[in-house]
Design a protein around this motif. Structure first.
Motif, mmCIF file in Angstrom:
data_model
loop_
_atom_site.group_PDB
_atom_site.id
_atom_site.type_symbol
_atom_site.label_atom_id
_atom_site.label_comp_id
_atom_site.label_asym_id
_atom_site.label_seq_id
_atom_site.Cartn_x
_atom_site.Cartn_y
_atom_site.Cartn_z
ATOM 1 N N PHE A 244 16.304 99.293 -34.002
ATOM 2 C CA PHE A 244 16.921 99.735 -35.261
ATOM 3 C C PHE A 244 17.430 101.158 -35.108
ATOM 4 O O PHE A 244 16.772 102.007 -34.511
ATOM 5 C CB PHE A 244 15.887 99.682 -36.395
ATOM 6 C CG PHE A 244 16.332 100.358 -37.670
ATOM 7 C CD1 PHE A 244 17.108 99.677 -38.593
ATOM 8 C CD2 PHE A 244 15.976 101.664 -37.946
ATOM 9 C CE1 PHE A 244 17.531 100.298 -39.761
ATOM 10 C CE2 PHE A 244 16.387 102.299 -39.113
ATOM 11 C CZ PHE A 244 17.166 101.606 -40.026
ATOM 12 N N THR A 245 18.594 101.442 -35.695
ATOM 13 C CA THR A 245 19.116 102.801 -35.831
ATOM 14 C C THR A 245 19.607 102.958 -37.258
ATOM 15 O O THR A 245 20.456 102.179 -37.720
ATOM 16 C CB THR A 245 20.278 103.065 -34.856
ATOM 17 O OG1 THR A 245 19.817 102.897 -33.518
ATOM 18 C CG2 THR A 245 20.813 104.465 -35.022
ATOM 19 N N ARG A 248 15.542 106.965 -42.332
ATOM 20 C CA ARG A 248 14.086 106.943 -42.254
ATOM 21 C C ARG A 248 13.511 105.929 -43.241
ATOM 22 O O ARG A 248 12.568 105.208 -42.921
ATOM 23 C CB ARG A 248 13.512 108.332 -42.534
ATOM 24 C CG ARG A 248 12.018 108.415 -42.255
ATOM 25 C CD ARG A 248 11.370 109.723 -42.697
ATOM 26 N NE ARG A 248 12.032 110.915 -42.193
ATOM 27 C CZ ARG A 248 11.483 112.124 -42.241
ATOM 28 N NH1 ARG A 248 10.269 112.295 -42.770
ATOM 29 N NH2 ARG A 248 12.133 113.165 -41.781
ATOM 30 N N GLY A 251 14.045 102.434 -41.801
ATOM 31 C CA GLY A 251 13.240 102.247 -40.604
ATOM 32 C C GLY A 251 11.767 102.077 -40.918
ATOM 33 O O GLY A 251 11.086 101.210 -40.348
ATOM 34 N N ALA A 269 12.503 102.213 -33.818
ATOM 35 C CA ALA A 269 13.408 102.697 -34.849
ATOM 36 C C ALA A 269 13.821 104.129 -34.570
ATOM 37 O O ALA A 269 12.971 105.008 -34.441
ATOM 38 C CB ALA A 269 12.739 102.602 -36.220
ATOM 39 N N GLU A 270 15.118 104.358 -34.478
ATOM 40 C CA GLU A 270 15.649 105.716 -34.455
ATOM 41 C C GLU A 270 16.030 106.054 -35.890
ATOM 42 O O GLU A 270 16.830 105.340 -36.510
ATOM 43 C CB GLU A 270 16.869 105.800 -33.546
ATOM 44 C CG GLU A 270 17.457 107.194 -33.461
ATOM 45 C CD GLU A 270 18.880 107.193 -32.987
ATOM 46 O OE1 GLU A 270 19.699 107.899 -33.591
ATOM 47 O OE2 GLU A 270 19.172 106.483 -32.012
ATOM 48 N N MET A 271 15.448 107.142 -36.431
ATOM 49 C CA MET A 271 15.551 107.352 -37.875
ATOM 50 C C MET A 271 16.235 108.671 -38.247
ATOM 51 O O MET A 271 17.408 108.678 -38.540
ATOM 52 C CB MET A 271 14.161 107.238 -38.492
ATOM 53 C CG MET A 271 13.556 105.837 -38.306
ATOM 54 S SD MET A 271 11.921 105.616 -39.015
ATOM 55 C CE MET A 271 10.923 106.617 -37.911
ATOM 56 N N THR A 478 12.030 109.081 -34.123
ATOM 57 C CA THR A 478 11.857 107.670 -33.789
ATOM 58 C C THR A 478 10.452 107.230 -34.176
ATOM 59 O O THR A 478 9.580 108.061 -34.454
ATOM 60 C CB THR A 478 12.053 107.389 -32.287
ATOM 61 O OG1 THR A 478 10.967 107.972 -31.562
ATOM 62 C CG2 THR A 478 13.367 107.928 -31.771
ATOM 63 N N SER A 479 10.242 105.950 -34.173
ATOM 64 C CA SER A 479 8.920 105.403 -34.481
ATOM 65 C C SER A 479 8.024 105.320 -33.257
ATOM 66 O O SER A 479 6.829 105.052 -33.383
ATOM 67 C CB SER A 479 9.058 104.002 -35.106
ATOM 68 O OG SER A 479 9.767 103.138 -34.230
#
Length: 531
Positions: A244-245, A248, A251, A269-271, A478-479
């Protein structure tokens, strides 16, 4: 090269079949004019999610068993099919995103380039991480069993297209390319901002699946509500990982859905990231005005709609910083308004800048030129003191667009205190001269804990696709700070290690067989080589 069909149908692609969505209809919007673009795309729902995920699960064992050459050829065929779309692809991406034609044409090259890069990774074979510890039956006091290890694909992967890169972080972007390289079927949720671009690329991948004789469920493309279809996709028990991008909020919602499952799965996830830039005294003394102009060039590139946009600048106060601010303010004031990707993004940007400007701790130094055009971005340069930044809440929050906050510090020690206080970031940038070496070294040890990529004397916008790149970082950028979404290391997200103990030779995977029939790098009894 055979030209790929360019007539848009407004349909999803589920395991090779064009499927109309029965839910709400959406159209892309031209950011320059506000006009809606045909065709309409009907959203799918739980039934389409289940169908796509079932097809992906059915395809998994066959697809992951493809040879290294077959999988590499598949990735190269996708690249060829995307190129075969011709001018219709960048033209549609430009119409849906407002991004300049040069930018989207270059992005197509980046998309096909990373597909071919992962084809090279697959052919080389080292991504499998093969290790062989031969049995030692005569070892005392206890024999050692024969133990061999390789990495295998996780399973079907859900990928969410990003708003700001309609090709390179979308249907055939880095998440999809690395997942397919790992041996994972992919189900993509298209982004509503560029549905036509998604369809064109989705059809190219579907044609490549067919041309390479792979199971139809290797790829599917869905349209639908983020909160509803997205959550259903992440919650489906057949999905084993998520790329995912985006924001926040979105994500974290997907991360929560993945953790609520009976079997939790990883969400990559890139948030959010504000990508701080540190201006050290020597650099400011040598080139303050030049840095101010370069900074604004990076800040306003693509309306600031890059995840690596420099949204925070930190420096010790003094005449040199004033020179930087004067040059930056002049460049911002002269900057033309540019279109943002969607009405929602433009609205959020305007609200974010207004909220900062209304705070008593913040001074507005400059705004870009105004425009009557819909969803345009007006650049903003703001300033505050380090004491206020460190003592107030929310000053370090991301404002997605051409907005940046300059933090004036008393001295080098307070510069480092601000560095220690910022959240996790994708990038951190240091501008330093030879005279700044001691301070730069001290600052570097702090930034290593804060960012995935540290730049010296450059600007963070622009992410090279290669073997050494890290496009990731500590939360909330990121997560999972151990991973990257750009570069060849991205493949590791979709693999897991398996050990094989005393497995009969005839049942061993080829990469672990005696004699190394695949000819790949392996670690045998601790020694790395092609043996």
């Amino acid at each position: 090269m055979t030209t790929v069909g360019t007539e848009l149908t407004g349909r999803m692609l589920i395991a090779g079949d064009p499927v109309p969505g029965g839910g709400e209809q959406i159209r892309a919007v031209d950011p320059g004019t506000g006009a809606q673009l045909d065709p309409a795309y009907g959203w799918g729902g739980p039934a389409e999610v289940q169908r796509a995920c079932a097809a992906a699960e059915a395809a998994f064992d066959t697809y992951r068993a493809t040879t290294l050459e077959q999988r590499a050829v598949f990735l190269e065929t996708i690249a060829e099919k995307i190129e075969a779309i011709g001018d219709a692809l960048p033209e549609r991406a430009h119409a849906e995103s407002g991004l300049p034609m040069g930018r989207v044409t270059g992005e197509r090259g980046r998309t096909t380039g990373q597909l071919r890069l992962f084809a090279q990774v697959v052919r080389e074979g080292g991504f499998q991480g093969a290790r062989v510890d031969p049995g030692l039956p005569d070892r005392s006091p206890a024999p050692r069993p024969d133990i061999r290890q390789r990495k295998i694909a996780l399973g079907p992967v859900a990928v969410f297209g990003a708003s700001n890169f309609p090709m390179a972080f979308s249907v055939a972007g880095g998440d999809t390319a690395s997942a397919l390289a790992a041996g994972c079927p992919v189900v993509v949720k298209a982004h509503d901002a560029h549905p036509g671009t998604c369809e064109l690329v989705g059809r190219a991948i579907t044609e490549a699946v067919s041309a390479c004789g792979l199971p139809a469920g290797t790829f599917s493309l869905l349209y639908g509500s983020g909160p509803e279809l997205g959550t259903a996709l992440v919650s489906d028990p057949r999905i084993q990982a998520v790329g995912f991008t985006g924001s926040r909020t979105a994500g974290l919602a997907l991360l929560a859905a993945a953790q609520r499952r009976p079997q939790p799965i990883p969400v990559y996830a890139e948030m959010s990231s504000i990508n701080p830039v540190f201006l050290l005294p020597g650099a400011l003394s040598e080139r303050a005005a030049e840095l101010g102009k370069e900074f604004v060039g990076s800040l306003t590139l693509g309306s600031g709609q890059f995840c690596t946009n420099p949204g925070l600048v930190i420096a010790a106060d003094g005449p040199e910083l004033k020179n930087f601010l004067d040059a930056a303010a002049e460049a911002v004031a002269a900057s033309a308004p540019t279109p943002m990707l969607t009405p929602g993004i433009a609205r959020s940007y305007a609200e974010g800048v207004s909220a900062l400007a209304d705070r008593p701790e913040i001074q507005v130094l400059a705004r870009g030129q105004e425009s009557d055009a819909p969803q345009s971005c007006r650049a903003a340069l703001l300033v505050t003191d380090a004491d206020d930044f460190l003592g107030a809440d929310g000053l370090g929050d991301e404002v997605f667009g051409s907005s940046s906050l300059v933090v004036r510090c008393r001295d080098a020690e307070q510069v480092r205190a601000v560095a220690a206080a910022v959240e996790g970031q994708l990038t951190a940038t240091v501008h330093a001269s030879a005279a700044d070496s001691a301070q730069a070294g001290t600052l570097l040890s702090t930034l290593e804990r804060k960012a995935g990529r540290i730049l010296f004397n450059g600007w963070p916008t622009g992410v090279e696709v290669g073997h050494a790149m890290v496009h990731g970082g500590p939360y909330p950028s990121t997560s999972d700070s151990r991973t990257t979404s750009v570069g060849t290391l991205a493949i590791d997200r979709f693999l897991r290690p398996v050990s094989y103990q005393d497995v009969p030779p005839e049942l061993l995977p080829g990469v672990l067989a005696d004699g190394n029939p695949q000819g790949v790098w392996r670690r045998v009894d601790g020694e790395l080589g092609k043996h």
